[in-house]
Design a protein around this motif. Sequence first.
Motif, PDB file in Angstrom:
ATOM      1  N   LEU B  83      35.960  26.556  -9.237  1.00 46.93           N
ATOM      2  CA  LEU B  83      35.667  27.997  -9.282  1.00 46.93           C
ATOM      3  C   LEU B  83      34.953  28.457  -8.016  1.00 46.93           C
ATOM      4  N   GLU B  84      34.083  27.575  -7.503  1.00 46.88           N
ATOM      5  CA  GLU B  84      33.248  27.981  -6.361  1.00 46.88           C
ATOM      6  C   GLU B  84      33.877  27.688  -5.000  1.00 46.88           C
ATOM      7  N   GLU B  85      35.048  27.049  -5.018  1.00 51.99           N
ATOM      8  CA  GLU B  85      35.648  26.711  -3.724  1.00 51.99           C
ATOM      9  C   GLU B  85      35.969  27.979  -2.945  1.00 51.99           C
ATOM     10  N   MET B  86      35.462  28.061  -1.710  1.00 45.86           N
ATOM     11  CA  MET B  86      35.656  29.278  -0.930  1.00 45.86           C
ATOM     12  C   MET B  86      37.037  29.305  -0.304  1.00 45.86           C
ATOM     13  N   ILE B  87      37.456  30.486   0.112  1.00 48.23           N
ATOM     14  CA  ILE B  87      38.736  30.628   0.796  1.00 48.23           C
ATOM     15  C   ILE B  87      38.490  31.273   2.157  1.00 48.23           C
ATOM     16  N   PHE B  88      39.448  31.117   3.051  1.00 51.63           N
ATOM     17  CA  PHE B  88      39.287  31.589   4.426  1.00 51.63           C
ATOM     18  C   PHE B  88      40.389  32.584   4.796  1.00 51.63           C
ATOM     19  N   PHE B  89      40.062  33.427   5.765  1.00 51.86           N
ATOM     20  CA  PHE B  89      40.971  34.510   6.161  1.00 51.86           C
ATOM     21  C   PHE B  89      41.297  34.428   7.653  1.00 51.86           C
ATOM     22  N   GLY B  90      42.384  35.120   8.031  1.00 52.52           N
ATOM     23  CA  GLY B  90      42.729  35.248   9.447  1.00 52.52           C
ATOM     24  C   GLY B  90      41.839  36.285  10.115  1.00 52.52           C
ATOM     25  N   TYR B  91      41.879  36.300  11.443  1.00 53.31           N
ATOM     26  CA  TYR B  91      41.075  37.211  12.258  1.00 53.31           C
ATOM     27  C   TYR B  91      41.454  38.661  11.945  1.00 53.31           C
ATOM     28  N   ASP B  92      40.457  39.470  11.604  1.00 48.99           N
ATOM     29  CA  ASP B  92      40.671  40.885  11.272  1.00 48.99           C
ATOM     30  C   ASP B  92      41.611  41.072  10.083  1.00 48.99           C
ATOM     31  N   GLU B  93      41.804  40.043   9.276  1.00 45.61           N
ATOM     32  CA  GLU B  93      42.751  40.110   8.160  1.00 45.61           C
ATOM     33  C   GLU B  93      42.014  40.109   6.830  1.00 45.61           C
ATOM     34  N   SER B  94      42.565  40.875   5.871  1.00 41.62           N
ATOM     35  CA  SER B  94      42.035  40.784   4.518  1.00 41.62           C
ATOM     36  C   SER B  94      43.139  40.357   3.550  1.00 41.62           C
ATOM     37  N   THR B  95      44.322  40.028   4.083  1.00 44.95           N
ATOM     38  CA  THR B  95      45.388  39.535   3.209  1.00 44.95           C
ATOM     39  C   THR B  95      45.165  38.046   2.969  1.00 44.95           C
ATOM     40  N   LEU B  96      45.622  37.580   1.776  1.00 42.79           N
ATOM     41  CA  LEU B  96      45.389  36.194   1.391  1.00 42.79           C
ATOM     42  C   LEU B  96      46.434  35.294   2.046  1.00 42.79           C
ATOM     43  N   THR B  97      46.003  34.200   2.632  1.00 40.09           N
ATOM     44  CA  THR B  97      46.948  33.230   3.188  1.00 40.09           C
ATOM     45  C   THR B  97      47.525  32.407   2.038  1.00 40.09           C
ATOM     46  N   ALA B  98      48.606  31.675   2.312  1.00 44.86           N
ATOM     47  CA  ALA B  98      49.223  30.823   1.286  1.00 44.86           C
ATOM     48  C   ALA B  98      48.202  29.809   0.774  1.00 44.86           C
ATOM     49  N   GLU B  99      47.411  29.263   1.689  1.00 46.90           N
ATOM     50  CA  GLU B  99      46.399  28.279   1.313  1.00 46.90           C
ATOM     51  C   GLU B  99      45.323  28.943   0.422  1.00 46.90           C
ATOM     52  N   ALA B 100      44.929  30.146   0.788  1.00 49.28           N
ATOM     53  CA  ALA B 100      43.930  30.857  -0.022  1.00 49.28           C
ATOM     54  C   ALA B 100      44.474  31.125  -1.420  1.00 49.28           C
ATOM     55  N   GLU B 101      45.743  31.506  -1.507  1.00 47.03           N
ATOM     56  CA  GLU B 101      46.344  31.765  -2.824  1.00 47.03           C
ATOM     57  C   GLU B 101      46.406  30.486  -3.652  1.00 47.03           C
ATOM     58  N   ARG B 102      46.681  29.354  -3.003  1.00 43.89           N
ATOM     59  CA  ARG B 102      46.706  28.076  -3.725  1.00 43.89           C
ATOM     60  C   ARG B 102      45.323  27.788  -4.319  1.00 43.89           C
ATOM     61  N   VAL B 103      44.287  28.009  -3.505  1.00 44.22           N
ATOM     62  CA  VAL B 103      42.921  27.769  -3.987  1.00 44.22           C
ATOM     63  C   VAL B 103      42.592  28.716  -5.148  1.00 44.22           C
ATOM     64  N   LEU B 104      43.004  29.979  -5.017  1.00 41.30           N
ATOM     65  CA  LEU B 104      42.712  30.949  -6.071  1.00 41.30           C
ATOM     66  C   LEU B 104      43.471  30.610  -7.360  1.00 41.30           C
ATOM     67  N   ARG B 105      44.738  30.159  -7.211  1.00 41.36           N
ATOM     68  CA  ARG B 105      45.516  29.803  -8.411  1.00 41.36           C
ATOM     69  C   ARG B 105      44.849  28.668  -9.172  1.00 41.36           C
ATOM     70  N   SER B 106      44.221  27.735  -8.449  1.00 41.90           N
ATOM     71  CA  SER B 106      43.575  26.602  -9.121  1.00 41.90           C
ATOM     72  C   SER B 106      42.390  27.072  -9.973  1.00 41.90           C
ATOM     73  N   LYS B 107      41.908  28.273  -9.742  1.00 44.94           N
ATOM     74  CA  LYS B 107      40.784  28.803 -10.520  1.00 44.94           C
ATOM     75  C   LYS B 107      41.271  29.512 -11.785  1.00 44.94           C
ATOM     76  N   LEU B 108      42.562  29.880 -11.820  1.00 48.51           N
ATOM     77  CA  LEU B 108      43.044  30.787 -12.874  1.00 48.51           C
ATOM     78  C   LEU B 108      42.871  30.231 -14.278  1.00 48.51           C
ATOM     79  N   ASP B 109      43.338  28.951 -14.514  1.00 50.16           N
ATOM     80  CA  ASP B 109      43.282  28.395 -15.868  1.00 50.16           C
ATOM     81  C   ASP B 109      41.841  28.302 -16.360  1.00 50.16           C
ATOM     82  N   ILE B 110      40.976  27.888 -15.472  1.00 47.60           N
ATOM     83  CA  ILE B 110      39.567  27.757 -15.860  1.00 47.60           C
ATOM     84  C   ILE B 110      39.015  29.124 -16.255  1.00 47.60           C
ATOM     85  N   LEU B 111      39.339  30.136 -15.467  1.00 49.65           N
ATOM     86  CA  LEU B 111      38.844  31.480 -15.776  1.00 49.65           C
ATOM     87  C   LEU B 111      39.428  31.989 -17.088  1.00 49.65           C
ATOM     88  N   ARG B 112      40.711  31.684 -17.330  1.00 47.67           N
ATOM     89  CA  ARG B 112      41.334  32.114 -18.595  1.00 47.67           C
ATOM     90  C   ARG B 112      40.665  31.425 -19.775  1.00 47.67           C
TER      91      ARG B 112
END
Lengths: 480, 200
Positions: B83-112
Amino acid sequence: MPIARALETVDLRTRRPPSRASRVIAAGQRSVAGPLLAAAGSALVAAAVLATPAAAQDVDTRVPGVRLGMVYEGAYVPELAIRPFSGRFGGEGAASQVESILANDLDFSDRFRILSELPESLGGVRDIDYALWDRLGAVYLLTGTVEGSGNGFVLILRVHDVLYRQVAHEGTFRVPDPNDRGFRMAVHRASDQVVEWVFGEPGMAASRIAFSMQRDDGTKEIYVIDADGANLTRISDHRDLALSPAWSPDGGRIAYTAMTDDGWRIFEHELGSGESSRIEPRVGEYMTPEYLPDGRRLAFTIHEGATSGLYTWDLEDQCCLTNLTGGRFSDTNPSYSPDGRQLVFSSTRLGSAIPQIYTLDAGGGQPELLSPYRYGSQNSFFTAPDWAPFGDNIAFSGRVSRAGFFNILVARMGEGRRLTQLTAEGNNEDPAWAPDGRHIVFFGRRDWGSGLFVVDAASGRTRALLRGFEVGEPDWSPSM
Amino acid sequence: MTHRRILVPVLALAVFAAACSKDPPPPVEPAGPTAEEIAAQRRADSIRAAEAAAERERRAAEAEAERERRAMEQRMAAARTTLEEMIFFGYDESTLTAEAERVLRSKLDILRNSPQVMMRIDGHADERGSTEYNIALGNRRAEAVRAFFVSFGLDEGRFQIRSYGEERPLNPASSESAWARNRRAEFVITAGANQINPGM
């Protein structure tokens, strides 16, 4: 024939002791045009003078189509001599203090070339030897007398027109005791009067600058410093992050943003009482406050969810939250034209994450792009606009390449929005106009560290105001 | 068994002694325990044995429960780390990278599975760009994360967002690698930290 003058003849004198020796340096650096351009010797100045394709190779510091470091105006900078002030009836001790503050202010006004090499014998105190002052090259001569009055002092100032051999302007000023808190500001007001006498334009000596500064524990608080670098004072006590101060038009209040347990909120601080109140008409994250010219309303950004917008709020009636702009992007940093009819702000509305500068009618409507955006460019980043108190100029900071540094730019709205770049060394951000509509304070980073700088937009002369501190978002007060 | 082995010779000896005497012998008091006593003894023996077995089972169950508890703790700790694993962004970017989305997806089941868990999403930026722009950028980054969770059906009200802009760098250096570490979203569990359900 317009005089082409070099900008960014960087002059890093802060709290310069107002001795005659240092005035020699000042006079030397103030010389104009011709050989001095070469003498200044920096690559920047050379590039500025040439303004050739070769110079344009340096994409990091150059905004396309912007004249770098050149101002074409017939600015006349007359020579001013200051005769050592005299004191009477107990004013003898205060006289030299008053004189040194005045001499410093008039130097920082960038309107006079102050003569420093004065001979030992200047003639009698009563009689002005105009022929002598003429020979020394003075166009104007300032004389002053400080008289004890039992309750503070009376300062008598005379500006002599050396050519016409007569007193051109004369006035008296009440000045409190040098130990009194109001002493320096009273002298600054006299300095501004001298500028107004001679040029018919306001000065900026009697003013202060608010900014955020980082403390050792990583927190930031709001501080205030006089325009001449004296009286650094902390005014907020958040023990967290406090940023983006803005002066009210009457100079009595400062609005700023601070991190709270609930997120970013705006506070208004009364300088007289020291009290501060939280402004929060609705839910959201608050940023970048700025007073409207009526002093009654405050404009700011509210972020909520994926959207943000600019709003105004009536401080007096605590009512009437009005939405000006907004959408799924960030609109920040509002700043109003002096007549209150228009505002300028920073926005990412073009779709790129990188902001541009827009102007907008105060009543709303379609924002108009001001910054030199090039279609498809992901690199040109323009932000932090500030509308001058008069003169119809807008200052902002900009960067033209992702790897590049920021520089201070001025859009001269009355001249077809012609852009001038005022800096080219280090990193330069967050410009704010002085009440004289001519000087700009900004946050600068150099190889020796960072601090606050003041640049004269007319001559380009730059001085450091506060060095060696992590500071940001300066805002210049109105005249006090 | 031991008792029985002793009892048999004793009984035999008593019978032999009685046969050798001329007079009818007085009724011989049995030398060993009575049948009732033997039965009682047997009952006691079997109870003790059963108790010992139960104790062994109980201990085994306890050990098993402890193992499970530890395993659960480890899974909860792992879930918390996820849940606490942080994610990283591109320069001047607020869109989620593929890697960031993978990290966020791993949080989904736990949150549900852990409806009591509430989180604060802190958006951060590197030092380039103005302070104020970076606060707005950190805000957009945190909001992009919240929008991602909401798009998977999670309740928006569980996520508070906050932007620190460039004010809290992980690495204060001015280098590409430091900046890449500083452009991030962090996750702070603000409620239900002891009610994390790591799922199966």
